[in-house]
Enzyme design. Structure first.
Site, PDB file in Angstrom:
ATOM      1  N   CYS A  50       0.851  -1.190   0.000  1.00  0.00           N
ATOM      2  CA  CYS A  50       0.000   0.000   0.000  1.00  0.00           C
ATOM      3  C   CYS A  50       0.888   1.240   0.000  1.00  0.00           C
ATOM      4  CB  CYS A  50      -0.904   0.002   1.233  1.00  0.00           C
ATOM      5  SG  CYS A  50      -2.008  -1.424   1.338  1.00  0.00           S
ATOM      6  N   GLU A  51       0.282   2.394  -0.152  1.00  0.00           N
ATOM      7  CA  GLU A  51       0.960   3.685  -0.272  1.00  0.00           C
ATOM      8  C   GLU A  51       1.649   3.771  -1.642  1.00  0.00           C
ATOM      9  OE1 GLU A  51      -0.086   5.283   2.215  1.00  0.00           O
ATOM     10  OE2 GLU A  51      -0.441   3.593   3.552  1.00  0.00           O
TER      11      GLU A  51
END
Length: 445
Positions: free
Chosen positions: A366-367
């Site tokens: 994620c990110e």
């Protein structure tokens, strides 16, 4: 093409390191996989030792273990006759459990705990680098309680801007590390240390920053430190016998990076030091230093397997952007997201093909998990083995379990042999410290 250490292209067109085909390593051990080139690591230590012994015989070199530490690495360091610095109870414990002699360890840290200080004294650590006055008081009390004397270096801030990334600059005036020379805090620390019965002040320490591609900051720091040591002699009558200049020499992350060679670095450092000492008519101290990245950085590479490939339209201009996604990223290498670190990627299974496609290497977390932005590769395919060079320093050391990823394995390669030195975590490893309170436990009745 950037190739480092024992890396070469073999007859199959594959990347080879330490006599091992990296495609075979990926198949045998899985990916992501940290690979450490033993010959390159040992060779850099030997180059440091030879270069400085020839130019300044009173010298001692400690490997900065924060760059990468496991018990096998500690064994390589001790076999090469180096000292080693540690910066936490965990690093200290790892070193001692590996059989590293306590008197060849240097303890760092800007906020040492009582446990760390106590461990250092019990294990006979050769030097404690004292960062602040609170720590000095604690060390005196602990040494007194144990009936011993603690040998120390006082870390001081030389006020030198190394012109590197702000997150890895440590020698400028505004820093959390050490006692400032300009404000008088460093001299206050010297005088206080000399008053204590269970503290033996041997010398001073500084560190200006990391990934430095020239010697300017080190030259400035050495001149400032010798001037400070001369002031100590004038104000206290004490001639300090050791000067530790830390580490900081950079490595080749990209082909255009051109740091000084270890030989050239030693020449500048030793000439600068001797000139400064002679100008102050100061007795030659022992020169200590703590290289980490410049010893182990280029010895490491990381292997990934390429999975999803996406072609994304670019809004601002005609064309597309190609994303090749690896099966690792932020959890095994947080440096690109922390401070814009850059790397050289290679397609380990297709080394001889033209590197003419612009690709962005993405992680699977994620990110915004981007390992390498807009780099040149052969047109990638799902299943290709991606090798990212110069990952020996601060990759394994800074890895995490973000998204509950398992930490990769690490293999040591040398003369065609590959040995596991860190096992890959399994899924149960992620849970072994988890606890569910009784009131939250599932009821299967």
């Amino acid at each position: 093409m950037l190739l480092l250490g024992t890396q070469r292209i073999n007859e199959l067109g594959h990347l080879e390191v330490g006599g091992c085909d990296t495609v075979d390593l990926a198949q045998k051990f899985g990916t992501p996989l940290y690979v450490l080139d033993e010959a390159d690591f040992r060779g850099k230590m030997r180059a440091y030792r030879t270069a400085f012994e020839q130019r300044y015989p009173r010298n001692e070199i400690a490997y900065a273990s924060k760059a990468l530490l496991c018990m096998a690495v500690a064994r390589l360091v001790v076999e090469e006759g180096f000292h080693m610095d540690v910066a936490s109870a965990g690093e200290l414990y790892t070193a001692v459990k590996s059989g590293f002699p306590g008197d060849r360890l240097v303890l760092h840290g800007n906020n040492k705990s009582q446990l760390e200080v106590s461990m250092a004294l019990e294990m006979g650590v050769g030097r404690v680098v004292v960062d602040n006055l609170n720590e000095l008081n604690m060390l005196e009390a602990e040494a007194a309680a144990k009936g011993t004397v603690a040998p120390i270096l006082l870390r001081v801030t030389p006020g030198i801007d190394p012109h590197t990334h702000k997150f890895i600059s440590t020698g400028q005036e505004d820093t959390k590390f050490g006692l400032n020379i300009t404000t008088g805090a460093a001299m206050e620390g010297i005088k206080k240390a000399l008053e204590f019965e269970h503290i033996k002040l041997i010398g001073v320490h500084c560190h200006v920053g990391s990934q430095l591609l020239d010697t300017e900051a080190h030259e400035g720091a050495i001149n400032r430190m010798i001037g400070f040591m001369d002031d100590v002699r004038t104000q206290t009558g004490v001639v300090l016998d050791e000067l530790n200049i830390g580490g900081g020499l950079g490595i080749r992350y990209l082909e255009e990076h051109n740091p000084p060679s270890i030989e050239d670095y030693a020449e500048v450092i030793c000439n600068t030091l001797k000139a400064a000492l002679d100008s102050h008519n100061f007795p030659y101290p022992k020169l200590l230093q703590e290289p980490g990245r410049s010893i182990i950085g280029e010895a490491g590479l990381t292997l990934y397997t390429i999975g999803a490939i996406k072609e994304v339209p670019i809004a601002e201009e005609p064309g597309i952007k190609v994303y090749a996604t690896t099966n690792g990223g932020l959890s095994d290498n947080p440096r690109p997201q922390l401070y814009d670190a850059v790397y050289t990627p290679l397609l380990a299974n297709r080394m001889n093909e033209p590197y003419d496609q612009q690709v962005t290497i993405a992680g699977k977390h994620c990110e915004t998990d981007t390992l390498i932005n807009n780099t040149l590769l052969p047109k990638p395919n799902t299943g290709d083995i991606l090798a990212v060079l110069s990952t020996g320093a601060y990759n394994f050391a800074m890895a995490s379990n973000y998204n509950r990823f398992r930490r990769p394995a690490m293999v040591l390669v040398n003369e065609g042999h590959a040995d596991i030195i860190v096992e890959r975590q399994n899924l149960d490893d992620l849970l072994w410290q988890d606890r569910i309170p009784e009131r939250l436990k599932p009821n299967y009745e």
